[in-house]
Design a protein around this motif. Structure first.
Motif, PDB file in Angstrom:
ATOM      1  N   SER A  84      23.486  39.164   4.342  1.00 50.70           N
ATOM      2  CA  SER A  84      22.667  40.042   5.162  1.00 50.70           C
ATOM      3  C   SER A  84      22.203  41.242   4.348  1.00 50.70           C
ATOM      4  N   THR A  85      21.250  41.971   4.922  1.00 47.14           N
ATOM      5  CA  THR A  85      20.772  43.196   4.277  1.00 47.14           C
ATOM      6  C   THR A  85      21.922  44.159   4.034  1.00 47.14           C
ATOM      7  N   ARG A  86      22.767  44.351   5.042  1.00 49.09           N
ATOM      8  CA  ARG A  86      23.907  45.264   4.884  1.00 49.09           C
ATOM      9  C   ARG A  86      24.850  44.784   3.784  1.00 49.09           C
ATOM     10  N   ASP A  87      25.128  43.482   3.755  1.00 47.91           N
ATOM     11  CA  ASP A  87      26.012  42.944   2.718  1.00 47.91           C
ATOM     12  C   ASP A  87      25.487  43.271   1.326  1.00 47.91           C
ATOM     13  N   VAL A  88      24.189  43.091   1.126  1.00 54.25           N
ATOM     14  CA  VAL A  88      23.587  43.320  -0.194  1.00 54.25           C
ATOM     15  C   VAL A  88      23.643  44.800  -0.568  1.00 54.25           C
ATOM     16  N   VAL A  89      23.298  45.682   0.390  1.00 54.31           N
ATOM     17  CA  VAL A  89      23.308  47.118   0.111  1.00 54.31           C
ATOM     18  C   VAL A  89      24.728  47.596  -0.200  1.00 54.31           C
ATOM     19  N   GLU A  90      25.693  47.144   0.581  1.00 56.23           N
ATOM     20  CA  GLU A  90      27.071  47.566   0.332  1.00 56.23           C
ATOM     21  C   GLU A  90      27.583  47.027  -1.001  1.00 56.23           C
ATOM     22  N   PHE A 116      23.248  68.947 -11.594  1.00 53.10           N
ATOM     23  CA  PHE A 116      22.151  68.926 -10.631  1.00 53.10           C
ATOM     24  C   PHE A 116      22.670  68.353  -9.317  1.00 53.10           C
ATOM     25  N   SER A 117      22.440  69.066  -8.221  1.00 50.54           N
ATOM     26  CA  SER A 117      22.889  68.622  -6.894  1.00 50.54           C
ATOM     27  C   SER A 117      21.690  68.491  -5.966  1.00 50.54           C
ATOM     28  N   THR A 118      21.691  67.439  -5.168  1.00 53.11           N
ATOM     29  CA  THR A 118      20.559  67.201  -4.274  1.00 53.11           C
ATOM     30  C   THR A 118      20.957  66.250  -3.150  1.00 53.11           C
ATOM     31  N   GLU A 119      20.225  66.306  -2.067  1.00 47.66           N
ATOM     32  CA  GLU A 119      20.304  65.254  -1.068  1.00 47.66           C
ATOM     33  C   GLU A 119      19.393  64.116  -1.516  1.00 47.66           C
ATOM     34  N   PHE A 120      19.660  62.921  -1.023  1.00 50.03           N
ATOM     35  CA  PHE A 120      18.837  61.774  -1.427  1.00 50.03           C
ATOM     36  C   PHE A 120      18.674  60.811  -0.259  1.00 50.03           C
ATOM     37  N   VAL A 121      17.617  60.011  -0.364  1.00 51.39           N
ATOM     38  CA  VAL A 121      17.388  58.880   0.531  1.00 51.39           C
ATOM     39  C   VAL A 121      16.969  57.697  -0.330  1.00 51.39           C
ATOM     40  N   VAL A 122      17.573  56.551  -0.075  1.00 49.41           N
ATOM     41  CA  VAL A 122      17.202  55.331  -0.788  1.00 49.41           C
ATOM     42  C   VAL A 122      16.653  54.330   0.228  1.00 49.41           C
ATOM     43  N   ILE A 123      15.495  53.754  -0.094  1.00 51.78           N
ATOM     44  CA  ILE A 123      14.875  52.739   0.751  1.00 51.78           C
ATOM     45  C   ILE A 123      15.046  51.375   0.079  1.00 51.78           C
ATOM     46  N   PHE A 124      15.694  50.453   0.779  1.00 51.02           N
ATOM     47  CA  PHE A 124      15.863  49.079   0.298  1.00 51.02           C
ATOM     48  C   PHE A 124      15.053  48.132   1.172  1.00 51.02           C
ATOM     49  N   LYS A 125      14.601  47.048   0.561  1.00 53.87           N
ATOM     50  CA  LYS A 125      14.129  45.892   1.318  1.00 53.87           C
ATOM     51  C   LYS A 125      14.790  44.671   0.695  1.00 53.87           C
ATOM     52  N   VAL A 126      15.399  43.838   1.552  1.00 51.69           N
ATOM     53  CA  VAL A 126      16.138  42.670   1.090  1.00 51.69           C
ATOM     54  C   VAL A 126      15.548  41.428   1.747  1.00 51.69           C
TER      55      VAL A 126
END
Length: 283
Positions: free
Chosen positions: A155-161, A251-261
């Motif tokens: 699944s998408t979650r499996d791949v991201v994790e 360097f410190s920052t917030e981040f967002v990562v966009i995945f498509k699986v």
């Protein structure tokens, strides 16, 4: 001239229905196919009533599909009193430019049930999988499960994790194997100063990314706040702190990562952080 039977007239009405839909011409001839109190049904959309309801559904499906084509010549018809059932194949292009079916996980099969009042369509119930482009990867993995054995398509979650397990050494393996042969990869930044930033496409370029990243950065902390999954898409949000070795600064920052699986492989990876802050602080 031989007079047409009622079933032949109704069949011609159905052919006109599909030709109008394929051409995208919804004129008086199209709406005259229906009775005033026509009922329509479409999976995940629900029911609509009347000709205005038909218009409402057309607006909704039109936002999703750029093109739709039915193989009218090879339809299979079943006649029963006032009902005609049509089985067939369809194909199309979504508004995002994706063609379907792929004939691997989506096959373009559909079935329409038409009920007539005389020569007018009083009910049309459409039975089709609205997941035209096979984006429902988690459910697909369940359906392809072989007698309780491990799913062949993660699944998408499996791949991201698994991506983060591999990245942070919680699991052994090659992280590059999670990616498709060609990937929409983007990590915006000043590539002259930070060689791991920029766009990439191939697995070879992604492998080079991880080499450049580990040669230039020492992770101080990396915290994931949440992972949000919707079909083949995932968004990961969190905070990180990294020591940029060339400047010996953190360097410190917030981040967002966009995945498509898709089919268990990452086809899109966009990493968004405060790249302006990074550029300004590393001097």
């Amino acid at each position: 001239m031989e007079k047409k039977t009622l079933n032949e007239i109704r069949k011609n009405k159905i052919e006109t229905y599909f030709k109008k839909i394929d051409s995208g011409i919804f004129d008086d001839e199209y709406f005259d196919l229906y009775a005033e109190d026509v009922e329509m049904y479409y999976p995940k959309f629900g029911f609509e009533k009347g000709k205005q309801g038909i218009k409402n559904f057309g607006k909704v499906i039109g936002k999703h599909l750029e093109k739709l084509t039915h193989d009218i010549q090879n339809f299979r018809y079943t006649f029963s009193d006032t009902v005609i059932v049509v089985e067939g194949n369809e194909k199309g292009v979504t508004r995002s430019g994706k063609e379907w079916p792929d004939n691997h996980t989506s096959f373009g099969k559909f079935c329409n049930v038409f009920e007539f009042d005389g020569e007018l369509i009083k009910r049309v119930h459409i039975y089709v999988d609205p997941d035209f482009t096979s984006e429902d990867t988690e459910r697909l993995a369940i359906f392809r499960n072989d007698s309780g054995k491990q799913n062949s398509v993660p699944s998408t979650r499996d791949v991201v994790e698994e991506f983060y397990d591999l990245q942070f050494g919680r699991k052994e393996g090659n992280i590059v194997d999670l990616f498709a042969d060609y990937v929409d990869w983007d990590l915006p930044g000043n590539k002259d100063k930070f060689p791991w930033t920029g766009k990439r496409e191939t697995r070879e370029e992604i492998e080079l990314f991880f080499q450049e990243l580990y040669n230039n950065i020492q992770s101080e902390s990396f915290t994931i706040d949440f992972i949000s999954i919707e079909g083949e898409n995932a968004a990961v949000a969190g905070q990180l702190s990294s020591r940029i070795l060339k400047y010996d600064k953190v360097f410190s920052t917030e981040f967002v990562v966009i995945f498509k699986v898709i089919s268990g492989k990452i086809v899109k990876y966009h990493f968004l952080e405060d790249s302006y802050k990074l550029n300004e602080e590393m001097k």
